[in-house]
Design an enzyme around this catalytic site. Structure first.
Site, PDB file in Angstrom:
ATOM      1  N   GLY A  25       3.443   5.604  -3.349  1.00  0.00           N
ATOM      2  CA  GLY A  25       4.624   6.339  -3.763  1.00  0.00           C
ATOM      3  C   GLY A  25       4.803   6.346  -5.263  1.00  0.00           C
ATOM      4  N   ALA A  42       0.835  -1.204   0.000  1.00  0.00           N
ATOM      5  CA  ALA A  42       0.000   0.000   0.000  1.00  0.00           C
ATOM      6  C   ALA A  42       0.869   1.253   0.000  1.00  0.00           C
ATOM      7  CB  ALA A  42      -0.941  -0.005   1.200  1.00  0.00           C
ATOM      8  N   ASP A  43       1.931   1.245   0.788  1.00  0.00           N
ATOM      9  CA  ASP A  43       2.882   2.355   0.786  1.00  0.00           C
ATOM     10  C   ASP A  43       3.568   2.487  -0.569  1.00  0.00           C
ATOM     11  OD1 ASP A  43       2.912   3.637   3.359  1.00  0.00           O
ATOM     12  OD2 ASP A  43       3.818   1.850   4.208  1.00  0.00           O
ATOM     13  N   LEU A  44       4.049   1.370  -1.090  1.00  0.00           N
ATOM     14  CA  LEU A  44       4.838   1.410  -2.319  1.00  0.00           C
ATOM     15  C   LEU A  44       4.017   1.888  -3.504  1.00  0.00           C
ATOM     16  CD1 LEU A  44       6.794  -1.929  -1.811  1.00  0.00           C
ATOM     17  CD2 LEU A  44       7.685   0.387  -1.567  1.00  0.00           C
TER      18      LEU A  44
END
Length: 409
Positions: A186, A181-183
């Site tokens: 980004g 989810a973070d990647l």
């Protein structure tokens, strides 16, 4: 492993060379976005809190060998200059605005409403820098009923549906083993910045990019999201099986496991003909992929008995000869020792300013004319504060000493 320039070789190249990014990000989603821009040649000024810096500096062990720098921090912060600056203080905000005035892009991942309180919101800055591209990455975006909530990777994986799809049927919902989810947030942020740069090239106008982790998570549900929209039913958890293709999954062999990926009916026929399974082609339960999906359990049980007859190496050699999708299930040790991974340069080594070499995962973007540019190893906290404040703002040593005394830098 590819050898890369030392930290002292810092002249940027790449398609974004000449652009400056003011980096107000920490942890992973924001730093991932900015590292992509940095690898493409942008100069990055990473702003960190004096004394502590990016939260992930404390996410150790493990640390990089020969250093106290966390591996987590190093993975998303190469090609950046670290400047310590307390933006919660008025003098720090003044310095930040002066640096932003000389920047092309600002990326931040503070909670909604935080930076406007410091006079660093998009509307606070656009008048003085109308070409500024301002990218905000938050858990839930700038609007909507959840906008004020903090966003964390596992929370977004839970709320975004992927955990309802991941795991074995009779087990717990399962998150993905890396912070996807973070990647993805980004990477979508970097795409937004690149699009905004093109718009600015045409019009001279900057803009605000609003990236919500939940938004990007819903976007990459991909075929499973479409499966739900087409049927109105939540796709079941299938473990290592594919929701739309059978067989396309993990199978146990005589001595381990492999992945078998048969994507169409001609390939399945080739598989059956090669391994004495011609009789399956006459069985309507195996005749088409749709039939195999409808009879998933029976097909899987049948092929499980077949794959268990031989070792993994035996299967992989023969399946590769037949051009049938297959592969080993590698550990990370095996991944980084894989000859193809090595040949593609997916592991690099950079040298920090203190002379310590560090291994890093390479950027996967391959550009024929403007290749990815590795200039700066992941920085030590505040390593470039004096350099940036001197070169960009003309602050002399007494001025910097006074700022340090007051805890501004």
């Amino acid at each position: 492993m590819s050898e890369q320039p030392s930290a002292g070789t810092v002249s940027p190249s790449g398609p974004l060379a000449g652009l400056t990014v003011f980096d107000l990000t920490r942890v992973l989603a924001g730093p991932t976005c900015v590292q992509m821009l940095a690898d493409l040649g942008a100069e990055v000024i990473k702003i960190e809190k004096p004394g502590s810096g990016d939260d992930t500096r404390g996410f150790a062990p493990p640390a990089l060998p020969g250093t106290e720098q966390s591996a987590y921090f190093a993975g998303a912060n190469r090609n950046k200059r670290s400047v310590t600056l307390d933006i919660a203080k008025p003098e720090g905000q003044k310095l930040a605005r002066a640096l932003i005035a000389k920047s092309d892009i600002l990326v931040e991942n503070f909670k909604v409403g935080t930076l406007p309180r410091y006079g660093l919101g998009y509307n606070d800055l656009r008048a003085d820098n109308p070409g500024l591209i301002y990218c905000s990455i938050t858990g839930f975006g700038q609007t909507g009923p959840y906008a004020s909530r903090p966003g964390y990777d596992s929370l977004i994986q839970a709320m975004g549906g992927i955990m309802s799809l991941t795991g074995v049927p009779d087990g717990q919902p399962m998150k993905v083993g890396v912070p996807v989810a973070d990647l993805f947030a980004g990477l979508y942020g970097a795409i937004g910045v690149l699009a905004a740069l093109r718009h600015r090239e045409i019009t001279g106008q900057g803009q605000h990019i609003d990236i919500g982790m939940l938004d990007t998570h819903v976007a990459w549900l991909a075929n499973q999201g479409m499966n739900y929209l087409a049927t109105g039913k939540n796709p079941p958890r299938l473990g290592n099986e594919h929701p739309n293709i059978v067989p396309y999954q993990v199978f146990a062999t005589e001595d381990g496991h492999i992945v078998l990926s048969i994507g169409n009916d001609p390939t399945f026929a080739r598989f059956c003909n090669a391994f004495g399974l011609e009789h399956l082609l006459a069985d309507e339960r195996f005749a088409t992929n749709a039939a195999r999906v409808a009879n998933r359990a029976f097909v899987t049980d049948t092929l499980t008995a077949v794959l268990a007859r031989h070792p993994s190496a035996w299967w992989l050699e023969r399946l590769e000869e037949l051009k049938i999708g297959c592969g080993p299930i590698n550990t990370l040790e095996q991944v980084f020792a894989d000859p193809h991974v090595i040949a593609r340069g997916n592991l690099i080594e950079m040298t920090r300013s203190d002379g310590v070499p560090v291994k890093l995962v390479a950027n996967p973007v391959r550009l024929s004319e403007t290749p990815v540019d590795y200039r700066l190893a992941p920085p030590m906290l505040g390593e470039h504060t004096d350099e940036v404040l001197t070169n960009m703002l003309g602050l002399d040593e007494p001025a910097r000493a006074a700022l340090r005394r007051d805890g501004i830098i």
